[in-house]
Design a protein around this motif. Structure first.
Motif, PDB file in Angstrom:
ATOM      1  N   ALA A  58       0.814  -1.215   0.000  1.00  0.00           N
ATOM      2  CA  ALA A  58       0.000   0.000   0.000  1.00  0.00           C
ATOM      3  C   ALA A  58       0.849   1.268   0.000  1.00  0.00           C
ATOM      4  O   ALA A  58       0.476   2.283  -0.602  1.00  0.00           O
ATOM      5  N   LYS A  59       2.024   1.238   0.636  1.00  0.00           N
ATOM      6  CA  LYS A  59       2.880   2.421   0.715  1.00  0.00           C
ATOM      7  C   LYS A  59       3.978   2.444  -0.356  1.00  0.00           C
ATOM      8  O   LYS A  59       4.902   3.255  -0.271  1.00  0.00           O
ATOM      9  N   LEU A  60       3.852   1.579  -1.326  1.00  0.00           N
ATOM     10  CA  LEU A  60       4.815   1.591  -2.422  1.00  0.00           C
ATOM     11  C   LEU A  60       4.570   2.822  -3.284  1.00  0.00           C
ATOM     12  O   LEU A  60       3.453   3.029  -3.774  1.00  0.00           O
ATOM     13  N   PRO A  61       5.569   3.667  -3.501  1.00  0.00           N
ATOM     14  CA  PRO A  61       5.375   4.856  -4.330  1.00  0.00           C
ATOM     15  C   PRO A  61       5.292   4.480  -5.805  1.00  0.00           C
ATOM     16  O   PRO A  61       5.686   3.379  -6.195  1.00  0.00           O
ATOM     17  N   PRO A  62       4.796   5.365  -6.649  1.00  0.00           N
ATOM     18  CA  PRO A  62       4.758   5.101  -8.097  1.00  0.00           C
ATOM     19  C   PRO A  62       6.173   4.914  -8.641  1.00  0.00           C
ATOM     20  O   PRO A  62       6.994   5.826  -8.572  1.00  0.00           O
ATOM     21  N   LEU A  63       6.469   3.728  -9.138  1.00  0.00           N
ATOM     22  CA  LEU A  63       7.808   3.413  -9.638  1.00  0.00           C
ATOM     23  C   LEU A  63       7.702   2.632 -10.952  1.00  0.00           C
ATOM     24  O   LEU A  63       6.775   1.837 -11.141  1.00  0.00           O
ATOM     25  N   PRO A  64       8.665   2.839 -11.858  1.00  0.00           N
ATOM     26  CA  PRO A  64       8.582   2.213 -13.172  1.00  0.00           C
ATOM     27  C   PRO A  64       9.140   0.801 -13.308  1.00  0.00           C
ATOM     28  O   PRO A  64       8.773   0.098 -14.246  1.00  0.00           O
ATOM     29  N   PRO A  65      10.075   0.332 -12.421  1.00  0.00           N
ATOM     30  CA  PRO A  65      10.768  -0.911 -12.760  1.00  0.00           C
ATOM     31  C   PRO A  65       9.985  -2.170 -12.449  1.00  0.00           C
ATOM     32  O   PRO A  65       8.958  -2.127 -11.771  1.00  0.00           O
ATOM     33  N   PRO A  66      10.487  -3.310 -12.949  1.00  0.00           N
ATOM     34  CA  PRO A  66       9.947  -4.610 -12.536  1.00  0.00           C
ATOM     35  C   PRO A  66      10.027  -4.734 -11.019  1.00  0.00           C
ATOM     36  O   PRO A  66      10.943  -4.183 -10.394  1.00  0.00           O
ATOM     37  N   LEU A  67       9.109  -5.461 -10.442  1.00  0.00           N
ATOM     38  CA  LEU A  67       9.015  -5.509  -8.984  1.00  0.00           C
ATOM     39  C   LEU A  67       9.300  -6.911  -8.459  1.00  0.00           C
ATOM     40  O   LEU A  67       8.629  -7.881  -8.821  1.00  0.00           O
ATOM     41  N   GLU A  68      10.295  -6.994  -7.602  1.00  0.00           N
ATOM     42  CA  GLU A  68      10.721  -8.268  -6.996  1.00  0.00           C
ATOM     43  C   GLU A  68      10.441  -8.207  -5.495  1.00  0.00           C
ATOM     44  O   GLU A  68      11.160  -7.544  -4.738  1.00  0.00           O
ATOM     45  N   VAL A  69       9.356  -8.884  -5.079  1.00  0.00           N
ATOM     46  CA  VAL A  69       8.982  -8.866  -3.655  1.00  0.00           C
ATOM     47  C   VAL A  69       8.694 -10.284  -3.157  1.00  0.00           C
ATOM     48  O   VAL A  69       7.766 -10.524  -2.393  1.00  0.00           O
ATOM     49  N   SER A  70       9.521 -11.226  -3.575  1.00  0.00           N
ATOM     50  CA  SER A  70       9.323 -12.621  -3.167  1.00  0.00           C
ATOM     51  C   SER A  70       9.719 -12.829  -1.709  1.00  0.00           C
ATOM     52  O   SER A  70      10.443 -12.036  -1.108  1.00  0.00           O
ATOM     53  N   ASP A  71       9.210 -13.950  -1.146  1.00  0.00           N
ATOM     54  CA  ASP A  71       9.539 -14.374   0.222  1.00  0.00           C
ATOM     55  C   ASP A  71       9.174 -13.331   1.276  1.00  0.00           C
ATOM     56  O   ASP A  71       9.943 -13.058   2.206  1.00  0.00           O
ATOM     57  N   ASN A  72       8.006 -12.750   1.110  1.00  0.00           N
ATOM     58  CA  ASN A  72       7.461 -11.857   2.130  1.00  0.00           C
ATOM     59  C   ASN A  72       6.147 -12.461   2.650  1.00  0.00           C
ATOM     60  O   ASN A  72       5.912 -13.664   2.482  1.00  0.00           O
ATOM     61  N   THR A  73       5.305 -11.639   3.252  1.00  0.00           N
ATOM     62  CA  THR A  73       4.052 -12.164   3.820  1.00  0.00           C
ATOM     63  C   THR A  73       2.826 -11.489   3.192  1.00  0.00           C
ATOM     64  O   THR A  73       1.795 -11.326   3.857  1.00  0.00           O
ATOM     65  N   ILE A  74       2.960 -11.127   1.929  1.00  0.00           N
ATOM     66  CA  ILE A  74       1.859 -10.465   1.219  1.00  0.00           C
ATOM     67  C   ILE A  74       0.752 -11.482   0.944  1.00  0.00           C
ATOM     68  O   ILE A  74       1.002 -12.546   0.389  1.00  0.00           O
ATOM     69  N   SER A  75      -0.455 -11.146   1.309  1.00  0.00           N
ATOM     70  CA  SER A  75      -1.579 -12.051   1.092  1.00  0.00           C
ATOM     71  C   SER A  75      -2.651 -11.447   0.188  1.00  0.00           C
ATOM     72  O   SER A  75      -3.541 -12.152  -0.279  1.00  0.00           O
ATOM     73  N   ASN A  96       4.997 -15.874  -1.133  1.00  0.00           N
ATOM     74  CA  ASN A  96       4.147 -15.038  -0.279  1.00  0.00           C
ATOM     75  C   ASN A  96       2.927 -15.845   0.205  1.00  0.00           C
ATOM     76  O   ASN A  96       2.860 -17.061   0.017  1.00  0.00           O
ATOM     77  N   LYS A  97       1.978 -15.168   0.799  1.00  0.00           N
ATOM     78  CA  LYS A  97       0.840 -15.846   1.434  1.00  0.00           C
ATOM     79  C   LYS A  97      -0.438 -15.764   0.586  1.00  0.00           C
ATOM     80  O   LYS A  97      -1.547 -15.739   1.140  1.00  0.00           O
ATOM     81  N   ILE A  98      -0.282 -15.755  -0.702  1.00  0.00           N
ATOM     82  CA  ILE A  98      -1.434 -15.667  -1.597  1.00  0.00           C
ATOM     83  C   ILE A  98      -2.062 -17.059  -1.752  1.00  0.00           C
ATOM     84  O   ILE A  98      -1.399 -17.992  -2.207  1.00  0.00           O
ATOM     85  N   LYS A  99      -3.345 -17.152  -1.394  1.00  0.00           N
ATOM     86  CA  LYS A  99      -3.993 -18.461  -1.339  1.00  0.00           C
ATOM     87  C   LYS A  99      -5.071 -18.656  -2.402  1.00  0.00           C
ATOM     88  O   LYS A  99      -5.358 -19.792  -2.773  1.00  0.00           O
ATOM     89  N   GLU A 100      -5.682 -17.572  -2.865  1.00  0.00           N
ATOM     90  CA  GLU A 100      -6.839 -17.705  -3.755  1.00  0.00           C
ATOM     91  C   GLU A 100      -6.676 -16.879  -5.025  1.00  0.00           C
ATOM     92  O   GLU A 100      -5.954 -15.870  -5.043  1.00  0.00           O
ATOM     93  N   LEU A 101      -7.394 -17.308  -6.070  1.00  0.00           N
ATOM     94  CA  LEU A 101      -7.371 -16.575  -7.331  1.00  0.00           C
ATOM     95  C   LEU A 101      -7.902 -15.153  -7.160  1.00  0.00           C
ATOM     96  O   LEU A 101      -7.440 -14.225  -7.829  1.00  0.00           O
ATOM     97  N   SER A 102      -8.839 -14.991  -6.266  1.00  0.00           N
ATOM     98  CA  SER A 102      -9.431 -13.673  -6.054  1.00  0.00           C
ATOM     99  C   SER A 102      -8.399 -12.648  -5.580  1.00  0.00           C
ATOM    100  O   SER A 102      -8.560 -11.441  -5.791  1.00  0.00           O
ATOM    101  N   SER A 103      -7.331 -13.134  -4.967  1.00  0.00           N
ATOM    102  CA  SER A 103      -6.288 -12.236  -4.455  1.00  0.00           C
ATOM    103  C   SER A 103      -5.506 -11.573  -5.579  1.00  0.00           C
ATOM    104  O   SER A 103      -4.928 -10.489  -5.390  1.00  0.00           O
TER     105      SER A 103
END
Length: 249
Positions: A58-75, A96-103
């Motif tokens: 949510a607090k990620l600022p507007p940025l242009p590059p590819p985003l690498e955020v593996s091995d965190n707790t994002i759900s 990450n903690k993504i469990k469903e397609l709806s996510s």
């Protein structure tokens, strides 16, 4: 180390606008949010936040590059990406903690999204996982590194390296040619050295021959000189002898 402090250290006396690559893997967010990253990082081409303890973007600022955020707790909570990173082409959410397609349904708005990684998320263990993700996100070409035909994503960097290096085998040929040139050069040097020695030997023989001939010529000249001298004395004495005979008569 705290994430905010780590990002500050990565500046290395540069302004945020000068930073092209920002890797802050394995530091820790104090509140599970992105910290220390601002809109000033306008030149970023690489952004990696692996295992930093974030649970939200949510607090990620507007940025242009590819985003690498593996091995965190994002759900979930990926809605902000559509607003802040509308041109995002690569997103790695593996581990990450993504469990469903709806996510990930909100990612439909990322029309430029070409490659998505969800490996090791609980979602990836569901039945017909790949078929469902490709159906939900038709703009995605590569899921977890493979397309729908199980073709691996091309490694553009490797391709570029190969192009710069030239076709396979060129290096070997060049090395062989260098070896041949070196051997040829050594052979030429040996031949030149041998020729030089032989030439010196022949020259020495010729010089010795010249000395012998000169000595012989000198001896011949001396002998001729003796004869000529003897004959000259005889010729000188003959008139005297004849004069003495005349006087006697």
């Amino acid at each position: 180390m705290e994430m905010k402090k780590r990002i500050s250290l990565e500046l290395r006396n540069r302004s945020p606008a000068e930073v092209v690559e920002l890797v802050v893997d394995n530091c820790q967010s104090s509140d599970g949010e992105v910290e220390g990253l601002t809109e000033e990082y306008t030149a970023l081409q690489v952004l990696s936040m692996v295992n930093v303890g974030i649970s939200s973007l949510a607090k990620l600022p507007p940025l242009p590059p590819p985003l690498e955020v593996s091995d965190n707790t994002i759900s979930g909570g990926l809605d902000s990406l559509a607003v802040k990173c509308p041109n995002l082409s690569y997103l790695n959410l593996s581990g990450n903690k993504i469990k469903e397609l709806s996510s990930i349904e909100t990612l439909q708005s990322l029309k430029a999204l070409r490659s998505l990684d969800l490996y090791s998320c609980e979602l990836s263990t569901l039945e017909d996982y790949r078929e469902n993700v490709f159906q939900l996100l038709p703009q995605v070409v590569y899921l977890d590194g493979y397309d729908q035909e199980d073709n691996e994503v091309p490694d553009s960097e490797a391709d570029n390296d190969e192009d710069e290096a030239g076709p396979p085998g060129d290096d070997d040929d060049d090395e062989d040619e260098d070896d041949e040139d070196a051997e040829s050069s050594e052979g030429d040097e040996d031949e030149v050295g041998l020729s030089y020695l032989m030439k010196d030997g022949l020259q020495d023989e010729e010089d010795d021959g010249d000395y012998v001939e000169e000595d012989e010529e000198d001896e011949d000249e001396e002998e001729d000189g003796d004869v000529d001298g003897a004959q000259g004395e005889k010729r000188k004495r003959e008139p005297d002898d004849e004069g003495d005979d005349d006087d006697d008569e």
